[in-house]
Write a protein that holds these residues in place. Structure first.
Motif, PDB file in Angstrom:
ATOM      1  N   CYS A 134      19.959  -3.873 -18.419  1.00  0.00           N
ATOM      2  CA  CYS A 134      18.508  -3.950 -18.175  1.00  0.00           C
ATOM      3  C   CYS A 134      18.040  -2.758 -17.346  1.00  0.00           C
ATOM      4  O   CYS A 134      16.957  -2.213 -17.583  1.00  0.00           O
ATOM      5  CB  CYS A 134      18.140  -5.266 -17.487  1.00  0.00           C
ATOM      6  N   ASP A 146      19.541   0.136 -17.343  1.00  0.00           N
ATOM      7  CA  ASP A 146      19.625   1.275 -18.285  1.00  0.00           C
ATOM      8  C   ASP A 146      18.353   1.371 -19.126  1.00  0.00           C
ATOM      9  O   ASP A 146      17.840   2.457 -19.384  1.00  0.00           O
ATOM     10  CB  ASP A 146      20.811   1.100 -19.247  1.00  0.00           C
ATOM     11  N   GLU A 147      17.863   0.191 -19.570  1.00  0.00           N
ATOM     12  CA  GLU A 147      16.712   0.171 -20.485  1.00  0.00           C
ATOM     13  C   GLU A 147      15.368   0.203 -19.766  1.00  0.00           C
ATOM     14  O   GLU A 147      14.322   0.175 -20.416  1.00  0.00           O
ATOM     15  CB  GLU A 147      16.776  -1.082 -21.377  1.00  0.00           C
ATOM     16  N   MET A 185      15.592  -6.203 -24.748  1.00  0.00           N
ATOM     17  CA  MET A 185      16.935  -6.098 -25.324  1.00  0.00           C
ATOM     18  C   MET A 185      17.036  -7.154 -26.419  1.00  0.00           C
ATOM     19  O   MET A 185      16.713  -8.323 -26.165  1.00  0.00           O
ATOM     20  CB  MET A 185      17.946  -6.424 -24.210  1.00  0.00           C
ATOM     21  N   ARG A 211      22.267  -7.410 -29.122  1.00  0.00           N
ATOM     22  CA  ARG A 211      22.793  -6.585 -28.017  1.00  0.00           C
ATOM     23  C   ARG A 211      23.337  -7.485 -26.910  1.00  0.00           C
ATOM     24  O   ARG A 211      24.407  -7.219 -26.348  1.00  0.00           O
ATOM     25  CB  ARG A 211      21.654  -5.693 -27.485  1.00  0.00           C
ATOM     26  N   CYS A 230      14.143  -2.255 -17.897  1.00  0.00           N
ATOM     27  CA  CYS A 230      13.528  -3.580 -17.693  1.00  0.00           C
ATOM     28  C   CYS A 230      13.553  -3.944 -16.210  1.00  0.00           C
ATOM     29  O   CYS A 230      12.758  -4.754 -15.743  1.00  0.00           O
ATOM     30  CB  CYS A 230      14.273  -4.669 -18.440  1.00  0.00           C
TER      31      CYS A 230
END
Lengths: 223, 223
Positions: free
Chosen positions: A199, A201-202, B1, B5, A204
């Motif tokens: 999360c 990394d993305e 996500m 995933r 979020c």
């Protein structure tokens, strides 16, 4: 038909018995369906309420039981998770990232009023389950707590961290709040850590992880 | 996500194990929170969804356990009630007064897809619980069914029969649909009968009860 009338009818079919009190309790806890939490459903469409959350937790305890230690009573964990949030009917949902306020006091008052709608033996049983959960005083309660932390994490990950972003939650906060998952299950904590990292990394979660080489997480450090 | 995933991350922390399948199932059943039923909450504010309904039923089984026969396994009834409506994710909710259509076929397909997300042993267990419930093939399943019939009755009575009125339900229909409560608990059936009579008295149900003296229910007969 108002609640006292329904309860009265229950009393009439079980004179001298406890049916009226049990029906009163069941009507009262219908209100848990209107207590809104801070997590969104996996599809992001709306916030979750505490009654459906409790169902999801009970299912998660059944399904993830094999990842609990041998000393965990999964059936008791299910019972704990079904009742653990009933106090929110009076006390409201307290966001897990909000550590201010009089949550304990409010919930104590709520437990007294709500559980005591039931006959004494069952009120005592539910009170015991709730206190065991709150104190995390048994392996079973610690497993139940791990489930109660992992499920919102799954919802947040699934919905792209909408709720975390709305509240500006950082990776370090989410890690601290969910760290106790490890006391319920090492494998589930490993999953939680992976989810939190992914999360971050993305985007979020706000990524405040220290960079491995001592640079800032955003790569703006000296390198 | 996205869900694949998350499931992939679960696979990574439990290589060779079942965690990925279990997490996939838990994410999938989140959708039960978006399946809407025909009953309104006790406060009448909105329709109930199937996930929160399932929680309420599990609580009702725990609380009304003393009114089950000695041969009923209340813990198993709770498990049955937690899983019995999961098929609605694919099959939708079928109104209890709607006896047309291909409900059985739709639910059979749904059970195959949804339960088989889980590892085989747990899929088999949930499938067994669901079939026991559908066939009402045990005292425990008949008690679970009684609970599943009584709870909407409490919601309908509490909300002044809003849903019954909307669908034009008659006292005789509600009596027929709920009659099987007696196979789960004589006392709970007595309560159901009293509630239905009171609802007919108050006009929440269309009153088609035969008048005691043979006159019509509205007193317009010759007697």
């Amino acid at each position: 038909m108002d609640q006292p009338r329904i309860v009265d009818l229950a009393g009439g079919v079980d004179p001298g018995g406890d049916l009226a009190r049990r029906i009163d309790f069941l009507l009262e806890i219908d209100q848990l369906k209107t207590v809104m939490r801070r997590s969104r459903l996996v599809d992001g469409s709306r916030y979750e309420n505490t009654a459906e959350h409790s169902w999801h937790l009970a299912m998660a305890a059944l399904v993830l039981g094999p990842y609990a230690g041998p000393e965990v009573d999964v059936v008791r964990a299910v019972e704990i998770l079904l009742v653990h949030d009933i106090v929110e009917i009076d006390a409201g949902d307290t966001y897990v990232y909000d550590d201010t306020g009089d949550k304990a006091e409010r919930e104590e008052r709520a437990a007294r009023r709500l559980f005591n709608l039931l006959p004494a033996d069952q009120a005592g049983h539910i009170d015991e389950l709730w206190r065991e959960y709150e104190a995390r005083s048994s392996p079973t309660a610690r497993f139940a707590y791990a489930i109660d932390r992992l499920q919102p994490l799954l919802l947040n990950a699934g919905s792209g961290g909408m709720s975390w972003q709305h509240h500006g939650i950082r990776h370090s906060q989410a890690t601290a709040v969910n760290g106790a998952i490890i006391d319920g299950s090492a494998t589930l904590w490993e999953l939680a850590s992976e989810l939190l990292a992914a999360c971050a990394d993305e985007g979020c979660l706000i990524d405040d992880r220290p960079a491995p080489d001592g640079a800032s997480a955003n790569g703006e450090g000296p390198g």
